[in-house]
Design an enzyme around this catalytic site. Structure first.
Site, short mmCIF file in Angstrom:
data_model
loop_
_atom_site.label_atom_id
_atom_site.label_comp_id
_atom_site.label_asym_id
_atom_site.label_seq_id
_atom_site.Cartn_x
_atom_site.Cartn_y
_atom_site.Cartn_z
N GLU A 14 3.57 16.82 -26.05
CA GLU A 14 2.91 17.40 -24.88
C GLU A 14 3.46 18.78 -24.53
OE1 GLU A 14 0.35 16.25 -23.41
OE2 GLU A 14 0.32 14.06 -23.54
N GLU A 17 0.67 7.45 -29.84
CA GLU A 17 0.85 6.59 -28.67
C GLU A 17 -0.45 5.81 -28.50
OE1 GLU A 17 2.10 8.78 -25.13
OE2 GLU A 17 3.48 9.97 -26.33
C1 IPT Z 1 1.73 10.41 -22.47
C2 IPT Z 1 3.10 10.95 -22.77
O1 IPT Z 1 3.19 11.54 -24.00
C3 IPT Z 1 4.16 9.93 -22.67
O2 IPT Z 1 5.39 10.59 -22.62
C4 IPT Z 1 3.96 9.06 -21.50
O3 IPT Z 1 3.99 9.84 -20.37
C5 IPT Z 1 2.63 8.41 -21.58
O4 IPT Z 1 1.63 9.35 -21.64
C6 IPT Z 1 2.32 7.55 -20.41
O5 IPT Z 1 3.29 6.68 -20.05
S1 IPT Z 1 0.83 11.67 -21.65
C7 IPT Z 1 -0.48 10.85 -20.84
C8 IPT Z 1 -0.68 11.35 -19.45
C9 IPT Z 1 -1.72 10.95 -21.66
#
Ligand code: IPT
Length: 968
Positions: A415, A491
């Protein structure tokens, strides 16, 4: 008017990442002496960064009035300042590279004696991690400063070291220009949080080395070459290499390759005349040619998790036992890959990954997510003034970790938007280490990555990507580049609270499309901070529990493990979905189909055990004779028993694959995979004969074992078991984090708008018939014209009371229902539960692969899952029957016609819904029992897609049938 402005910015607001530090290099241990400087240091916390040092760096300084602090530690977890949590937002104004005047600054002092036998010559002081910016003095002389919290820093110290007593002084600032590069979704915690060591570096020793151990899968042979700065020799006895020139290319002949499944390491020694370094060599070759991510020639399927470093007492300070616990838990739950979100881990963690076998995406300590909130204006990733700082971070990670066979990919960070600095990081990395692909998710229009990566893409988007049919991006050349890449979900399946739902459907996509090579569930562990009430009650704090002005609540609790590393039901589900061996008993064809989905390992280490259960009780068992299945192989073996049982009790065949012998990561008998199938079919339960209700005294009606209020038709007792809250329709559940959906479409909002949390019931009629009692009512919320027409039809015989609940929507209900069932309240003594159905863990429609049909016992208290923020949990699905008993064995039995879901707890849904922490929930003097036809699925809309359509509980007409029998 005079103005005073500093001539140059202070180091903690400088774009320059460090000064006075040594070039990065590999991390290793050798026979050269080391001095561990971890222990209790002297410490004071100042409110600002610009305070004069007051001479604390000088050896003669009197620190006797200071506090003490362990190193490694975060000062906020030792009573200095407080932790704070934000996900995306910077907790200070976005004004790079400036930071607030209020800038907690920790001064550290440590006096140490140099051992008498410490050799003369070069010496290095190494810090493995300091958050976020620090300056160092040895014996009163400044060494320099550094940033990059999760990266090592080394200083040359030989000229300053003295025989005998030495004084080390470190000043650490919570905020620095570097904080703009470290906006990961986690607690803001400061201090020297990883090890500090003094290393003797012998002249002519091995300053750095790069071990290249390739595997040629076409010949099965290995190649070994070690790049060194000083000429060195290598010995690997097992490979017949004795004191050979390290820099030469050694064709070492046939080797066993390294993989996460078969983590074969060869032990060797790298040596110069002055130093010997033990090395562990894993032969493996990674490539992405042809758009497929492969290791040793075989396509990979990454069954991964994102791992932040976390311990509920020490934060990001992890000891060896905790790191090992993580690795063992991952291996035991069929996880084969880790993304080190979002920074390089403690270096020892990677040693464990090499040893136990996990594929690793090593991610750089870079995130600038908070700039998204201002439209990415002035994002460091695209500002040349930050070029050196970002590149240095990459260099420090790659150089530190380059000798780990487990690391198969470098990630530029998380990010961090888009920009030229990311490209520069990728270009340097590719040139330095052509042997590992490069990952970065944040720029789908980039030409400099080797895998296409997305986060939280819904299932249908993953399917489109699998077909190479994803939407295009701006630049045609970059678009074409991306379409030729393998795909991973860096993720997915946000494991916040109850859930995540939809795991199995993702896995099907990964197993269907060659391009989809798996993903990494978000995330491994809840980052809850352990707290204690005066009476000793423990709980786990999340955002907002420390008085933060700006925070993101419990979004920091989104892991597969609770903070104390208790596996959540979600981890159990993931283990099932990630099973490397698929077991499908099929009574219809008379076979058990077994498939090995490992890419490298055969199944010779597994034993296949079977059992037959009748109503959950084992009546026969044995072991299947199965030849070892090669990687990718499958077979069918005959069913060990007749496909139809000689009983009308519900019978199941269970087959389990267990370790046939102890492994480094699990004991003998550890279950890896299982499958089950019903033998024959279930006979429908007998219907009660039907009896007419009889009017008794004082407005009481009796029907079979039930007594009812004759005016309202409300159930009062069943065979002497009082029902303190009568059986009534219930559509509401305490919203889960995934219902709430902070970063998705919130179904909770729709439910609350409809008033499902404040339904009222109007009785329409109570009708007595020859064979029972019918109560009709309309359930609806204030200010709404939508209603649910309900009829409760009761019938009974001498022993049983049967309820048929029918519901019919009145009006057009616009969304799925939370749940559909009845609620009643039982006496508090009936706290021992036994049931036959899915279990032993909680299950919902889209998260129930791990729940197998069997007979289980739990107390009501054990049925609860203590998610950090209380919410719907603990549902048991597909229950055939359940008994709720007091200590003397009396109680109530509930049977499904054919099945039902249940949850039982000592507090109401309303209390569950309004509690912030589990210890806010106070047991009432009754048990709230929920008997449901169904729940809505769970999904993962807390940060991802919602419930898949097939798991939605539609607001149509429904029927639930239950029989109640008193247990006397
Ligand atoms: C995404 C992030 O990469 C991760 O660090 C964590 O924040 C996760 O989401 C949520 O828990 S960013 C998300 C707003 C798409």
């Amino acid at each position: 008017m005079t103005s005073t402005q500093p001539a140059s910015p202070p180091y903690y607001e400088s774009f320059a990442p460090s000064a006075g530090t040594r070039p990065p290099r590999a991390r290793f241990r050798s026979d050269a002496p080391e001095l561990d400087l971890d222990c209790t240091w002297r410490f004071r916390l100042l409110p600002r960064a610009d305070q004069p040092t007051g001479g604390f760096e000088q050896p003669g300084f009197d620190d006797s009035g200071w506090d003490t602090l362990p190193v490694p530690a975060h000062w906020q977890l030792h009573g200095h300042g407080r932790p704070a949590y934000t996900n995306v937002s910077y907790p200070f104004p976005i004004d790079p590279p400036h930071v607030p005047d209020d800038n907690p600054t920790g001064d550290y002092r440590r006096v140490f004696d140099l051992p008498h036998d410490w050799p003369d010559g070069p010496a290095v002081l190494r810090f493995d991690g300091v958050d976020s910016c620090f300056a160092v003095w040895l014996n009163g002389t400044a060494l320099g400063y550094s940033t990059g919290s999760r990266l090592p820093t080394e200083f040359d110290v030989a000229p300053l070291l003295r025989g005998g007593r030495n004084t080390l002084a470190v000043r650490v600032h919570q905020w620095s220009a570097a904080s703009y590069l470290e906006d990961q979704d986690m607690w803001w915690l400061s201090g020297i949080f990883r090890d500090v060591r003094l290393l003797s570096r012998p002249a002519g020793g091995l300053d750095d080395f790069f071990l290249h151990a390739g595997y040629d899968h076409t010949t099965g042979t290995g190649t070994l070459r070690v790049d060194t700065r000083t000429s060195a020799r290598i010995t690997v006895e097992e490979l017949g290499l004795f004191d050979a020139p390290a820099a030469a290319v050694h064709e070492v002949g046939p080797v066993e390759p390294w993989s996460a499944e078969t983590p074969r390491l060869y032990h060797g020694v790298l040596a110069t005349a002055a130093e010997r370094v033990p090395v562990r060599i894993g032969f493996r070759t990674v490539d992405t040619s042809g758009g497929v991510l492969r290791a040793n020639g075989r396509p990979l399927l990454l069954r991964g998790v994102n791992r932040h470093e976390w311990h509920p007492d020490s934060g990001r300070v992890l000891d060896h036992a905790t790191m090992l616990a993580d690795v063992l838990l991952m291996k035991q739950h069929n996880i084969n890959a880790v993304r080190t979100s979002h920074y390089p881990p403690h270096p020892d963690f990677l040693d464990l990954c090499d040893e136990y076998g996990l594929w690793v995406i090593d991610e750089c300590d870079l995130e600038t997510h908070g700039f998204e909130e201002v439209g990415w204006r002035r994002n460091p990733s695209d500002d040349p003034r930050w070029g050196e700082a970002t590149l240095e971070r990459m260099r420090r990670m790659v150089e530190r970790d380059k000798n780990h066979p487990s690391v198969i990919m470098w990630s530029l960070g998380n990010e961090a938007g888009t920009g030229q600095n990311l490209r520069a990081m990728a270009e340097w990395t590719r040139q330095r280490d052509p042997g590992r692909p490069i990952h970065y998710e944040g720029d789908p229009d980039s030409p400099y990555v080797d895998v296409y990566s997305r986060m939280y893409a819904p299932h249908e988007e993953v399917a489109a990507i699998g077909r190479y049919a994803e939407p295009g991006t701006a630049d045609p050349a970059n678009d074409a580049h991306r379409r030729a890449l393998p795909f991973v979900l860096c993720e997915y399946a946000h494991a916040m609270g109850t859930g995540p739902g939809g795991l199995a459907e993702y896995q099907e996509l990964f197993e269907t499309f060659d391009r989809c090579q798996g993903g990494f569930v978000w995330e491994w562990i809840d980052h809850g901070i352990r707290r204690r009430e005066p009476d000793g009650t423990e709980w786990f704090g999340y955002g907002g529990d420390f008085g933060e002005v700006l925070h993101d609540g419990n979004f920091v609790a989104d892991g597969l493990l609770l903070p104390d590393r208790t596996p959540s039901p979600g981890l159990g589900e993931l283990k099932k979905v990630y099973e490397p061996v698929r077991i499908c008993p099929d009574p219809a064809s008379g076979t058990v189909r077994l498939t090995n989905t490992w890419a490298f390992a055969d199944t010779s280490g597994l034993a296949f055990l079977w059992s037959v259960t009748e109503e959950g009780v084992v009546v026969a068992e044995g072991q299947l004779a199965v030849d070892a299945l090669p990687p990718g192989g499958s077979t069918e073996v005959p069913l060990p028993v007749p496909p139809v049982p000689a009983t009308d009790r519900e019978s199941w065949l269970n087959v389990r694959a267990v370790l046939g012998g102890e492994r480094a990561w699990a004991p003998d008998g550890h279950e890896v995979a299982w499958g089950q199938a019903q033998l024959g079919s279930t006979a429908p339960r007998p219907e009660p004969a039907g009896a007419a209700p009889a009017t008794g005294t004082e407005g009481v009606l009796t029907l079979g074992p039930g007594t009812f209020d004759s005016a309202s038709g409300a159930l009062r007792s069943i065979g002497g078991v009082p029902v303190s809250s009568p059986v009534a329709l219930d559509l509401w559940r305490a919203p889960t984090d995934n219902d709430h959906a902070q970063h998705g479409i919130s179904v909770e909002d729709q439910w609350r708008r409809l008033g499902l949390d404040r339904l009222t019931e109007r009785r329409v009629a109570t009708e007595m018939a020859e064979d029972g009692l019918v109560v009709r009512s309309r359930v609806a919320a204030a200010a709404s014209d939508l209603g649910m027409l309900v009829s409760y039809t009761w019938s009974g015989d001498a022993d049983r009371l049967l309820l048929t609940l029918d519901t019919e929507p009145d009006g057009r209900w616009p969304c799925p229902l939370p749940r559909l069932g009845v609620h009643l309240a039982l006496p508090p003594e009936l706290g021992a539960v036994e049931w036959f159905g899915r279990g032993p863990g909680e299950a919902y429609p889209d998260i129930q692969r791990a729940a197998r049909v069997g007979r289980y016992t739990r107390s009501v208290d054990e049925l609860q899952t203590p998610y950090l923020r209380p919410q719907e949990n603990g549902n048991r699905a597909d229950t055939r029957w359940a008994c709720f008993r007091a200590a003397d064995g009396t109680g109530l039995r509930v049977e499904g016609h054919p099945v039902f879901d249940f949850s039982a707890r000592r507090w109401s849904t309303r209390a569950l819904d309004s509690a912030r922490h589990p210890h806010d929930l106070t047991p009432e003097d009754r048990i709230h029992l929920h008997l449901d036809l169904a729940h809505n699925g769970i999904g993962s809309a807390s940060c991802g897609p919602g419930v898949l359509p097939q798991y939605e509980l539609r607001p149509t007409g429904h029927r639930l049938r239950l029989a109640f029998t008193p247990l006397r």
